[in-house]
Design a protein around this motif. Structure first.
Motif, PDB file in Angstrom:
ATOM      1  N   UNK A   1       0.829  -1.207   0.000  1.00 54.41           N
ATOM      2  CA  UNK A   1       0.000   0.000   0.000  1.00 54.41           C
ATOM      3  C   UNK A   1       0.863   1.257   0.000  1.00 54.41           C
ATOM      4  N   UNK A   2       1.890   1.287   0.832  1.00 53.84           N
ATOM      5  CA  UNK A   2       2.901   2.348   0.929  1.00 53.84           C
ATOM      6  C   UNK A   2       2.426   3.645   1.579  1.00 53.84           C
ATOM      7  N   UNK A   3       1.188   3.685   2.055  1.00 53.22           N
ATOM      8  CA  UNK A   3       0.751   4.899   2.762  1.00 53.22           C
ATOM      9  C   UNK A   3      -0.296   4.546   3.823  1.00 53.22           C
ATOM     10  N   UNK A   4       0.026   3.532   4.637  1.00 53.73           N
ATOM     11  CA  UNK A   4      -0.881   3.124   5.713  1.00 53.73           C
ATOM     12  C   UNK A   4      -0.818   4.168   6.823  1.00 53.73           C
ATOM     13  N   UNK A   5      -1.947   4.766   7.136  1.00 54.76           N
ATOM     14  CA  UNK A   5      -2.041   5.770   8.201  1.00 54.76           C
ATOM     15  C   UNK A   5      -3.507   5.911   8.585  1.00 54.76           C
ATOM     16  N   UNK A   6      -3.758   6.564   9.709  1.00 56.07           N
ATOM     17  CA  UNK A   6      -5.128   6.626  10.226  1.00 56.07           C
ATOM     18  C   UNK A   6      -6.069   7.404   9.314  1.00 56.07           C
ATOM     19  N   UNK A   7      -5.560   8.362   8.555  1.00 52.28           N
ATOM     20  CA  UNK A   7      -6.439   9.108   7.649  1.00 52.28           C
ATOM     21  C   UNK A   7      -6.786   8.298   6.404  1.00 52.28           C
ATOM     22  N   UNK A   8      -6.100   7.179   6.186  1.00 50.59           N
ATOM     23  CA  UNK A   8      -6.419   6.284   5.072  1.00 50.59           C
ATOM     24  C   UNK A   8      -7.160   5.037   5.541  1.00 50.59           C
ATOM     25  N   UNK A   9      -7.747   5.135   6.728  1.00 45.94           N
ATOM     26  CA  UNK A   9      -8.584   4.060   7.267  1.00 45.94           C
ATOM     27  C   UNK A   9      -9.930   4.675   7.625  1.00 45.94           C
ATOM     28  N   UNK A  10     -10.996   4.144   7.065  1.00 43.37           N
ATOM     29  CA  UNK A  10     -12.337   4.671   7.339  1.00 43.37           C
ATOM     30  C   UNK A  10     -13.189   3.602   8.008  1.00 43.37           C
ATOM     31  N   UNK A  11     -14.128   4.056   8.834  1.00 45.42           N
ATOM     32  CA  UNK A  11     -14.966   3.122   9.581  1.00 45.42           C
ATOM     33  C   UNK A  11     -16.405   3.163   9.090  1.00 45.42           C
ATOM     34  N   UNK A  12     -16.972   1.977   8.945  1.00 39.56           N
ATOM     35  CA  UNK A  12     -18.379   1.854   8.588  1.00 39.56           C
ATOM     36  C   UNK A  12     -19.221   1.956   9.856  1.00 39.56           C
TER      37      UNK A  12
ATOM     38  N   UNK B   1      10.669   9.359  -2.245  1.00 41.97           N
ATOM     39  CA  UNK B   1      10.191   8.831  -0.977  1.00 41.97           C
ATOM     40  C   UNK B   1       8.677   8.938  -0.936  1.00 41.97           C
ATOM     41  N   UNK B   2       7.994   7.791  -0.938  1.00 43.37           N
ATOM     42  CA  UNK B   2       6.536   7.775  -0.943  1.00 43.37           C
ATOM     43  C   UNK B   2       6.014   7.518   0.462  1.00 43.37           C
ATOM     44  N   UNK B   3       4.830   8.034   0.740  1.00 46.65           N
ATOM     45  CA  UNK B   3       4.230   7.825   2.043  1.00 46.65           C
ATOM     46  C   UNK B   3       4.160   9.117   2.836  1.00 46.65           C
ATOM     47  N   UNK B   4       3.832   8.989   4.125  1.00 46.64           N
ATOM     48  CA  UNK B   4       3.644  10.151   4.990  1.00 46.64           C
ATOM     49  C   UNK B   4       4.687  10.150   6.101  1.00 46.64           C
ATOM     50  N   UNK B   5       5.429  11.246   6.273  1.00 45.06           N
ATOM     51  CA  UNK B   5       6.426  11.316   7.350  1.00 45.06           C
ATOM     52  C   UNK B   5       5.808  10.954   8.694  1.00 45.06           C
ATOM     53  N   UNK B   6       6.548  10.207   9.491  1.00 44.93           N
ATOM     54  CA  UNK B   6       6.049   9.754  10.783  1.00 44.93           C
ATOM     55  C   UNK B   6       5.498   8.341  10.716  1.00 44.93           C
ATOM     56  N   UNK B   7       4.950   7.978   9.562  1.00 43.57           N
ATOM     57  CA  UNK B   7       4.437   6.621   9.359  1.00 43.57           C
ATOM     58  C   UNK B   7       5.429   5.779   8.551  1.00 43.57           C
ATOM     59  N   UNK B   8       6.410   6.440   7.944  1.00 41.13           N
ATOM     60  CA  UNK B   8       7.409   5.736   7.143  1.00 41.13           C
ATOM     61  C   UNK B   8       8.458   5.134   8.069  1.00 41.13           C
ATOM     62  N   UNK B   9       8.817   3.898   7.801  1.00 40.56           N
ATOM     63  CA  UNK B   9       9.843   3.219   8.586  1.00 40.56           C
ATOM     64  C   UNK B   9      11.127   4.050   8.597  1.00 40.56           C
ATOM     65  N   UNK B  10      11.700   4.346   9.777  1.00 44.56           N
ATOM     66  CA  UNK B  10      12.903   5.187   9.848  1.00 44.56           C
ATOM     67  C   UNK B  10      14.068   4.639   9.033  1.00 44.56           C
ATOM     68  N   UNK B  11      14.255   3.312   9.026  1.00 44.62           N
ATOM     69  CA  UNK B  11      15.375   2.747   8.271  1.00 44.62           C
ATOM     70  C   UNK B  11      15.172   2.951   6.779  1.00 44.62           C
ATOM     71  N   UNK B  12      13.917   2.896   6.325  1.00 43.21           N
ATOM     72  CA  UNK B  12      13.646   3.119   4.905  1.00 43.21           C
ATOM     73  C   UNK B  12      13.850   4.582   4.543  1.00 43.21           C
ATOM     74  N   UNK B  13      13.390   5.498   5.392  1.00 45.99           N
ATOM     75  CA  UNK B  13      13.502   6.917   5.076  1.00 45.99           C
ATOM     76  C   UNK B  13      14.954   7.375   5.083  1.00 45.99           C
ATOM     77  N   UNK B  14      15.806   6.669   5.835  1.00 47.37           N
ATOM     78  CA  UNK B  14      17.217   7.052   5.869  1.00 47.37           C
ATOM     79  C   UNK B  14      17.975   6.486   4.671  1.00 47.37           C
TER      80      UNK B  14
END
Length: 438
Positions: free
Chosen positions: A213-224, A259-272
């Motif tokens: 998915x590459x952008x898992x975060x709470x704003x990309x999760x919706x509740x029914x 660099x794809x995704x949202x800062x803070x949710x991206x794995x630190x090792x990947x972002x480095x």
């Protein structure tokens, strides 16, 4: 005698040349015919769009198709502010509503405020990538794409039409204390399990290709309405064919993509390093969402002038190294002690700095399923039965009343809908279909 529309002047055959009069009549009739044809075309477009939406909603595994723009405009009141639900970097989201088929849906409209041609082209490619991705994947916890409208003109109107999750995004719910209180700890475990199942499905290749998915975060999760979760926004997802090598299946080269995704949710090792992206990177993002569910804090949220970083606060590799168990959100109610510690431990492992130390998605699902079964007031081993009489359509409830799942009795749709509900409830229920005799 002819009356002109603008001046209301009366023309008679005594005052004008017969040829001019005939030409005038022909022009008026042509204009009227054009207006009638245009209105007729608009009505036809709306009817065609409604037919597509009815089929998309009622048909399991329906493949998304192009839908007339006029239908989308009518269902969103021409993308009015009162129908706007939210916005992202590339798009706005609106609520669409069709009173004839009694259905609501979400419409993502691409923003055209970009000045550079390359930005508009990238936004368009994001929409196209999402269409392709969602054609491959069909899962109860991945928002269904019903239809789309992509204009041939790059600067035209581009829309995606989705399944609507009526409670909104998880970040909005956690940000609102009243709504957060209705999301008790048992429901939060359920949300975590739903998202983990969606990722398990995408990573497994069951849709024909492995996908990150590459952008898992709470704003990309919706509740029914029943608090089940849908993973949305697959615009930057990356698919890998199943026949690729093992290394390629589990590791995605990101060089050249930025660099794809949202800062803070991206794995630190990947972002480095920005070299490889695999399942462990996605697990880190999932772990941050778990930490949000557990603590009630949102990643990157500003509180009293301080930006929250859940990794730095609660990870064993972070700077602060605070105790996660003691940080449980009070709005979630009184946790079961064992479940509380187990969920905190799972979260702690997911947000560890070293990818190899993180649990795999399959393990996460297994552990959450066990927690979810403990969080329910019934036994997983208990067996119940439901007998369905097929003389009338099944119905669903919302704020506006009772609505049929389909306009006519529809055995396959009703069976699949009930099966999905049972799967989401984690109950062991036997379905028995029979024909009504009265």
């Amino acid at each position: 005698i002819l009356t002109t529309e603008k001046s209301n002047r009366i023309l008679t055959t005594e005052k004008c040349n017969p040829i001019v009069a005939v030409a005038f009549v022909a022009k008026v009739m042509e204009k009227a015919a054009k207006a009638f044809t245009e209105k007729d075309n608009q009505l036809s477009a709306v009817h065609a769009g409604r037919k597509v939406m009815r089929m998309a909603i009622e048909t399991p595994n329906f493949e998304p198709v192009q839908i007339p723009l006029k239908y989308i405009e009518q269902s969103t009141k021409d993308f009015s502010d009162e129908r706007r639900l939210g916005e992202g970097s590339f798009s706005w989201v609106f609520e669409g509503k069709d009173n004839v088929i009694q259905r609501k849906f979400a419409v993502k409209l691409m923003k055209l405020r970009f000045h550079a041609e390359i930005e508009i082209a990238e936004a368009r490619r994001t929409f196209e990538r999402e269409i392709v991705t969602l054609k491959y994947f069909s899962h109860p916890n991945i928002a269904r794409l019903y239809a789309y409208h992509l204009d041939q003109d790059l600067h035209g109107t581009h829309c995606l039409v989705y399944e609507l999750a009526s409670l909104g995004s998880l970040d909005q719910i956690l940000r609102n204390k009243s709504q957060r209180g209705r999301l008790d700890w048992t429901k939060r475990i359920g949300v975590a399990l739903d998202v983990a199942r969606a990722l398990q499905y995408m990573h497994s290749g069951k849709g024909g290709q492995i996908c990150f998915h590459r952008d898992v975060k709470s704003s990309n999760i919706c509740l029914k309405r029943n608090h089940s979760a849908l993973l949305i926004d697959c615009g930057i997802a990356k698919m890998i064919p199943l026949d690729e090598s093992e290394a390629t299946m589990t590791v995605m080269e990101s060089a050249g993509n930025g660099l794809r995704g949202t800062p803070g949710y991206i794995c630190p090792t990947f972002s480095r390093r920005q070299k490889h992206y695999g399942s462990a990177n996605e697990v880190f993002s999932l772990g941050i969402v778990f930490a949000e569910l557990f603590t009630g804090f949102l990643q990157n949220e500003d509180i009293d002038g301080e930006e929250i970083d859940l990794f730095e606060r609660y990870s064993g590799d972070g700077i602060e190294k605070l105790d996660l168990v003691s940080a449980a959100d009070e709005c979630a109610g009184q946790w079961d002690t064992g479940a509380k510690k187990a969920f905190a431990d799972l979260t702690f492992r997911c947000i560890g700095l070293h990818p190899k130390s993180r649990p795999r998605v399959n393990e996460i699902v297994e552990r959450l399923e066990k927690l979810a079964s403990q969080a329910r007031p019934w036994s997983v081993g208990e067996r119940n039965s439901i007998t369905v009489l097929s003389s009338a359509p099944l119905v669903y409830f919302d704020d506006e009343g009772v609505h049929p799942i389909s306009m006519m009795p529809h055995f396959a749709l009703e069976r699949d809908t009930l099966s999905r509900c049972i799967q989401e409830s984690n109950r062991d229920i036997e379905l028995i279909f029979d024909v009504a005799t009265d």
